[in-house]
Design a protein around this motif. Structure first.
Motif, PDB file in Angstrom:
ATOM      1  N   MET A 101       0.582  -1.135  -0.092  1.00 36.10           N
ATOM      2  CA  MET A 101      -0.030   0.044   0.096  1.00 36.10           C
ATOM      3  C   MET A 101       0.835   1.351  -0.115  1.00 36.10           C
ATOM      4  SD  MET A 101      -2.852  -1.259   2.768  1.00 36.10           S
ATOM      5  CE  MET A 101      -3.713   0.372   2.675  1.00 36.10           C
ATOM      6  N   LYS A 102       1.959   1.128   0.987  1.00 35.81           N
ATOM      7  CA  LYS A 102       2.741   2.530   0.827  1.00 35.81           C
ATOM      8  C   LYS A 102       3.670   2.549  -0.695  1.00 35.81           C
ATOM      9  CE  LYS A 102       6.592   4.586   3.329  1.00 35.81           C
ATOM     10  NZ  LYS A 102       7.356   4.840   2.238  1.00 35.81           N
ATOM     11  N   ALA A 103       3.919   1.488  -1.168  1.00 38.06           N
ATOM     12  CA  ALA A 103       4.647   1.740  -2.624  1.00 38.06           C
ATOM     13  C   ALA A 103       3.502   2.068  -3.544  1.00 38.06           C
ATOM     14  CB  ALA A 103       4.960   0.102  -2.874  1.00 38.06           C
ATOM     15  N   GLY A 104       2.255   1.613  -3.417  1.00 37.45           N
ATOM     16  CA  GLY A 104       1.130   2.202  -4.356  1.00 37.45           C
ATOM     17  C   GLY A 104       0.928   3.851  -3.998  1.00 37.45           C
ATOM     18  N   ALA A 105       0.862   4.112  -2.684  1.00 31.22           N
ATOM     19  CA  ALA A 105       0.527   5.634  -2.405  1.00 31.22           C
ATOM     20  C   ALA A 105       1.998   6.353  -2.817  1.00 31.22           C
ATOM     21  CB  ALA A 105       0.493   5.757  -0.898  1.00 31.22           C
ATOM     22  N   ASP A 106       3.174   5.961  -2.895  1.00 27.00           N
ATOM     23  CA  ASP A 106       4.366   6.800  -3.304  1.00 27.00           C
ATOM     24  C   ASP A 106       4.190   6.875  -5.062  1.00 27.00           C
ATOM     25  OD1 ASP A 106       5.300   6.701  -1.065  1.00 27.00           O
ATOM     26  OD2 ASP A 106       6.705   5.098  -1.069  1.00 27.00           O
ATOM     27  N   ALA A 107       3.917   5.664  -5.553  1.00 26.86           N
ATOM     28  CA  ALA A 107       3.787   5.747  -7.037  1.00 26.86           C
ATOM     29  C   ALA A 107       2.607   6.769  -7.347  1.00 26.86           C
ATOM     30  CB  ALA A 107       3.162   4.391  -7.497  1.00 26.86           C
ATOM     31  N   MET A 108       1.389   6.817  -6.635  1.00 24.29           N
ATOM     32  CA  MET A 108       0.329   7.943  -6.965  1.00 24.29           C
ATOM     33  C   MET A 108       1.076   9.329  -6.679  1.00 24.29           C
ATOM     34  SD  MET A 108      -3.041   6.155  -5.624  1.00 24.29           S
ATOM     35  CE  MET A 108      -3.888   7.271  -6.033  1.00 24.29           C
ATOM     36  N   LYS A 109       1.799   9.579  -5.707  1.00 24.78           N
ATOM     37  CA  LYS A 109       2.412  10.703  -5.327  1.00 24.78           C
ATOM     38  C   LYS A 109       3.421  11.421  -6.454  1.00 24.78           C
ATOM     39  CE  LYS A 109       2.165  10.580  -0.325  1.00 24.78           C
ATOM     40  NZ  LYS A 109       3.087  10.572   0.770  1.00 24.78           N
ATOM     41  N   THR A 110       4.011  10.127  -7.078  1.00 21.50           N
ATOM     42  CA  THR A 110       4.919  10.567  -7.944  1.00 21.50           C
ATOM     43  C   THR A 110       4.385  10.854  -9.351  1.00 21.50           C
ATOM     44  OG1 THR A 110       6.513   9.013  -7.120  1.00 21.50           O
ATOM     45  CG2 THR A 110       6.907   9.429  -9.363  1.00 21.50           C
ATOM     46  N   ILE A 111       2.981  10.121  -9.601  1.00 23.32           N
ATOM     47  CA  ILE A 111       2.282  10.291 -10.766  1.00 23.32           C
ATOM     48  C   ILE A 111       1.931  11.697 -10.650  1.00 23.32           C
ATOM     49  CG2 ILE A 111       0.100   9.814 -12.077  1.00 23.32           C
ATOM     50  CD1 ILE A 111       1.063   6.865 -11.411  1.00 23.32           C
ATOM     51  N   HIS A 112       1.052  11.999  -9.735  1.00 24.73           N
ATOM     52  CA  HIS A 112       0.377  13.283  -9.308  1.00 24.73           C
ATOM     53  C   HIS A 112       1.193  14.462  -8.777  1.00 24.73           C
ATOM     54  CE1 HIS A 112      -3.342  10.645  -8.432  1.00 24.73           C
ATOM     55  NE2 HIS A 112      -3.177  11.006  -9.542  1.00 24.73           N
ATOM     56  N   GLY A 113       2.620  14.256  -8.751  1.00 29.48           N
ATOM     57  CA  GLY A 113       3.666  15.268  -8.441  1.00 29.48           C
ATOM     58  C   GLY A 113       3.398  16.521  -9.268  1.00 29.48           C
ATOM     59  N   ALA A 114       3.579  16.405 -10.515  1.00 29.16           N
ATOM     60  CA  ALA A 114       3.514  17.547 -11.477  1.00 29.16           C
ATOM     61  C   ALA A 114       2.169  17.863 -11.980  1.00 29.16           C
ATOM     62  CB  ALA A 114       4.173  17.007 -12.735  1.00 29.16           C
ATOM     63  N   LEU A 115       1.244  17.355 -11.288  1.00 29.22           N
ATOM     64  CA  LEU A 115      -0.123  17.869 -11.489  1.00 29.22           C
ATOM     65  C   LEU A 115      -0.961  18.268 -10.299  1.00 29.22           C
ATOM     66  CD1 LEU A 115      -1.417  14.578 -13.493  1.00 29.22           C
ATOM     67  CD2 LEU A 115      -0.706  16.736 -14.547  1.00 29.22           C
ATOM     68  N   ASP A 116      -1.798  19.324 -10.557  1.00 27.79           N
ATOM     69  CA  ASP A 116      -2.891  19.676  -9.447  1.00 27.79           C
ATOM     70  C   ASP A 116      -4.069  20.227 -10.151  1.00 27.79           C
ATOM     71  OD1 ASP A 116      -2.073  22.045 -11.014  1.00 27.79           O
ATOM     72  OD2 ASP A 116      -1.241  22.950  -9.215  1.00 27.79           O
ATOM     73  N   VAL A 117      -5.204  20.483  -9.626  1.00 28.64           N
ATOM     74  CA  VAL A 117      -6.475  20.776  -9.974  1.00 28.64           C
ATOM     75  C   VAL A 117      -6.319  22.008 -10.864  1.00 28.64           C
ATOM     76  CG1 VAL A 117      -8.649  21.551  -9.400  1.00 28.64           C
ATOM     77  CG2 VAL A 117      -7.466  19.943  -8.035  1.00 28.64           C
ATOM     78  N   ASN A 118      -5.510  23.016 -10.532  1.00 32.50           N
ATOM     79  CA  ASN A 118      -5.637  24.281 -11.395  1.00 32.50           C
ATOM     80  C   ASN A 118      -5.095  23.722 -12.860  1.00 32.50           C
ATOM     81  OD1 ASN A 118      -6.582  25.853  -9.413  1.00 32.50           O
ATOM     82  ND2 ASN A 118      -4.386  26.125  -8.595  1.00 32.50           N
ATOM     83  N   LYS A 119      -4.187  23.150 -13.034  1.00 31.05           N
ATOM     84  CA  LYS A 119      -3.403  22.677 -14.138  1.00 31.05           C
ATOM     85  C   LYS A 119      -4.265  21.592 -15.067  1.00 31.05           C
ATOM     86  CE  LYS A 119       1.603  22.567 -12.607  1.00 31.05           C
ATOM     87  NZ  LYS A 119       2.781  22.007 -12.406  1.00 31.05           N
ATOM     88  N   VAL A 120      -4.908  20.904 -14.327  1.00 31.68           N
ATOM     89  CA  VAL A 120      -5.851  20.042 -14.840  1.00 31.68           C
ATOM     90  C   VAL A 120      -7.110  21.132 -15.556  1.00 31.68           C
ATOM     91  CG1 VAL A 120      -7.637  18.413 -14.752  1.00 31.68           C
ATOM     92  CG2 VAL A 120      -5.426  17.869 -13.601  1.00 31.68           C
TER      93      VAL A 120
END
Length: 227
Positions: A101-120
């Motif tokens: 679960m921690k590895a999945g959370a880290d992967a999601m953080k990495t994916i969403h690191g360059a994204l935010d709601v304003n950019k989307v």
């Protein structure tokens, strides 16, 4: 001292601990089987000497009792070891689950690191803007080009109605001309020479037809009276 500290610093992994516990369980099972064999032998000795040598029979029963007590202790130890194995296995499963679960959370953080709601939202606005622009371009291309010439739609419609009326009148005239030609061709030709008249018998008048009917009825009446 260094060796002792190094041994203390070395921690057993869950897998190693489970292996050692299972080895201990196997040793205790062997010990229990051995003691059970001793109990069976002592019971046989007591049965053989129960009437011949009561002292020997009594000693055999005492040894049997001691072996049974050891088996009870071994059974308690086995139960404790089995519970430890189950607890370590469950803890290991929970640990692996948490790591996954921690590895999945880290992967999601990495994916969403360059994204935010304003950019989307900005990206979606750009997409909608480009789609609207593409639709406008398509509509502009699909419209006919008059090259500066403007037409009066009402005048064109009136001219079209006149042409339709002229075409209809022409068709009617053609139909009438063809019908007249057919009538002339179908009419029989009148012979130029005189045709002699054929004598026809005179037709009876109405009074003559009535007189004839009365005479017929009179003849029928006479015939009936003669009968």
């Amino acid at each position: 001292m260094n060796l002792f500290r190094r041994a203390q610093a070395t921690k057993a992994t869950p897998k190693d601990a489970i292996v050692r516990l299972r080895e201990s369980l196997e040793m205790l099972e062997k010990r229990e089987r051995y003691l059970q064999t001793k109990i069976d032998n002592e019971l046989k000795i007591a049965k053989v000497n129960v009437s011949k040598n009561k002292r020997a029979a009594l000693m055999a029963l005492k040894r049997k009792k001691a072996y049974e007590e050891q088996i009870q202790k071994i059974m308690g130890s086995r139960m404790t070891l089995e519970q430890q194995v189950m607890a370590i296995e469950n803890a290991n499963v929970n640990l692996e689950t948490m790591n996954a679960m921690k590895a999945g959370a880290d992967a999601m953080k990495t994916i969403h690191g360059a994204l935010d709601v304003n950019k989307v939202d900005a990206t979606m606005d750009d997409i909608r803007e480009q789609m609207d622009l593409a639709n406008e371009i398509s509509e502009a291309i699909s419209q006919p080009v008059n090259f500066g010439v403007e037409y009066d739609e009402d005048q064109l419609n009136e001219e079209l109605e006149l042409l339709e009326q002229e075409d209809l009148d022409a068709r009617l005239l053609d139909t009438a001309g063809v019908g007249a030609e057919l009538d002339v061709e179908a009419a029989p030709s009148v012979p130029s020479a005189a045709v002699p008249a054929i004598a026809q018998p005179p037709r009876p008048t109405r009074a003559q037809r009535v007189q004839s009917d009365e005479d017929k009825e009179l003849e029928e009446l006479r015939a009936a009276m003669a009968l």
